[in-house]
Design an enzyme around this catalytic site. Sequence first.
Site, mmCIF file in Angstrom:
data_model
loop_
_atom_site.group_PDB
_atom_site.id
_atom_site.type_symbol
_atom_site.label_atom_id
_atom_site.label_comp_id
_atom_site.label_asym_id
_atom_site.label_seq_id
_atom_site.Cartn_x
_atom_site.Cartn_y
_atom_site.Cartn_z
ATOM 1 C CB CYS A 115 -0.986 -0.063 1.170
ATOM 2 S SG CYS A 115 -2.425 0.999 1.002
ATOM 3 C CG HIS A 116 -0.275 4.962 1.383
ATOM 4 N ND1 HIS A 116 -1.506 4.340 1.290
ATOM 5 C CD2 HIS A 116 -0.410 6.158 0.772
ATOM 6 C CE1 HIS A 116 -2.350 5.140 0.650
ATOM 7 N NE2 HIS A 116 -1.703 6.248 0.325
#
Length: 186
Positions: A115-116
């Site tokens: 994800c991030h």
Amino acid sequence: MSDASLSGKTIAFLTAEIGVEKPELEEPWKAVVEAGGTPVHIAPEAGTVQSMVNDTDKDATFEATVAVADASASDYDALVLPGGTVNADKVRSDETSVALVKAFVDAGKPVAAICHAPWTLVEAGVLPGKTLTSFPSLATDVKNAGGTWQDAEVFHCPANGWDLITSRNPDDIPAFNAKLVEVFAG
């Protein structure tokens, strides 16, 4: 899930004290345990870590047993970087955490980021020559840091002497877990 074994392997999970996306910590942790590995939770300070769901709703708490300042890449076989926008932003803003991530890469140890979480890899300056995926909003950051971004459920890049496993979001966790166990098992 893969038949690969992580028996005898210790896997570091690095988060901030708040903002980690719960399934991105909890599910890879469970996959490591199920494959016979020993996961260890590292955060800037040992103690309670507050997870979030969808970056906004506080959920469960987890216990970080090792402070980043007390962690050494040499004590672990691989590193998992869970996501969560707040978590990833805090980890990449912590110089000691970024240095630990760079130490894993410099030692040629595998890293899995979802994800991030690749924001920390951007900050560590380790993406030139690497191909990866992430939450789509990080594509420009990845490219600006010298990496090649692609939209994929999971991507494994062995370039530059270290393995990088990446995925986009919580929907990709089953593929992410299978690939990280396979790669971490060697």
